[in-house]
Scaffold this active site. Structure first.
Site: not given
Ligand code: PSU
Ligand code: MN
Length: 309
Positions: A29, A91, A111, A143, A145-147, A164
């Site tokens: 990614e 993003k 992702v 909130d 993630s759409a992941d 995380k």
């Molecule tokens: N893993 C990392 N650093 C990152 C990400 C993943 O070590 O920055 C990114 C990935 O692209 C993941 C995104 O899809 O963080 C998640 O963002 P959000 O919580 O806004 O969906």
């Molecule tokens: Mn989000």
């Protein structure tokens, strides 16, 4: 149909050849490069990831959007341009891709977006640092993630060091369960905590080799269209000091709350605060785990390619 004839897609020749010959390809990614890690670590780790994929005998396919084209396999120069702060690359999650194509703009893929494009191009394995998940307080903010939902509908195996630690890990695991996404610990029955080896949450399944991971995913995808998560913990001697982690987590959560960040800005802001608070130690761990996940993803992709050929 070859990948060359798919709309809006530019597949790098090396990737197209590997796919046509049924050889292993690993999707990588770009959000982590553009919005996740500070320069110069971002491009450095991207190059290192491509190198470990090749070392395992697979072909790297870094995915991003350049002037409205979905790139599958990017030259270092193209990646450097995408990450140039002056370009202001967006993003992009999966739902954003159509707009980016229509507008002809640049964007880094999360992702969710990366597995969407990877599957469209015929790639079944990707690696990242940490999967997005359910944020703390999601019972109020919604909130999530759409992941997670992308993984529930896209048959791609993702290797990540869990999610995380700023997230609600228990809720994330519950959602992966509801969404029917299989989760396996790599050589562990504990879900990893991204910067830490162990989040404190148990898993039902573990895989102890690339062969076991490929066999489980290879079977799963016969009857399911969902993805598959291999949760690979960072090495114990490479993890963040636990005391430092807990302090930084408290600081990052307070920072996120005070900054008023919302939507797609939350994760980059919190990762940035973690890096500041730990004096760069969190970046060092993040780099280590992304490279290790990428290497494992490549080994799994190589076995999968043999299973399917
Ligand atoms: N893993 C990392 N650093 C990152 C990400 C993943 O070590 O920055 C990114 C990935 O692209 C993941 C995104 O899809 O963080 C998640 O963002 P959000 O919580 O806004 O969906
Ligand atoms: Mn989000």
């Amino acid at each position: 149909m070859t990948t060359h004839s798919l709309a809006h897609l530019d597949v790098h020749d090396e990737v197209a050849t590997a796919l046509a010959e049924g050889r292993a390809v690993v999707a990588l990614e770009t959000t982590i490069v553009v919005h996740g890690l500070p320069a110069p670590h971002n491009l450095d780790v991207a190059a290192q990831c491509e190198a470990v994929v090749r070392a395992a005998g697979a072909v790297p396919a870094t995915i991003g959007v350049v002037r409205g084209r979905l790139k599958v396999g990017m030259e270092p120069r193209a990646l450097e341009e995408l990450a140039d702060p002056a370009r202001n690359s967006a993003k992009l999650s999966a739902r954003d891709l159509g707009f980016a194509v229509a507008a002809g703009t640049d964007g880094a893929t999360t992702v969710a977006a990366t597995i969407t494009v990877a599957h469209y191009a015929g790639i079944g394995v990707m690696a990242t640092g940490g999967l997005g998940g359910v944020h703390r307080g999601a019972n109020v903010t919604y909130d999530e993630s759409a992941d997670l939902t992308a993984l529930s509908r896209t048959p791609v195996l993702v290797v990540a060091s869990g999610v995380k630690s700023i997230l609600d890990i228990g809720a994330t695991l519950e959602r992966l369960d509801s969404l029917g996404v299989p989760v396996a610990g790599y050589r562990t029955l504990r879900f990893p905590g991204f910067y830490l080896r162990d989040s404190g949450f148990d898993l039902d399944w573990r895989v102890d080799s690339p062969e076991m991971a490929a066999a489980a995913f290879g079977a799963h995808r016969c009857w399911s269209s969902s993805g598959f998560l291999v949760a690979n913990p960072v090495d114990i001697d490479r993890q963040l000091d636990t005391g430092m982690h807990d302090e930084a987590l408290a600081a990052a959560l307070a920072f996120a709350e005070a900054s008023g960040a919302s939507g797609k800005d939350v994760t980059p802001e919190v990762l940035g605060e973690f890096a500041r608070y730990t004096g760069g130690e969190s970046v060092r761990v993040n780099r280590d785990l992304v490279v290790s996940n990428t290497s494992l993803a490549a080994q799994i992709a190589v076995v999968l390619a043999h299973l399917t050929s």
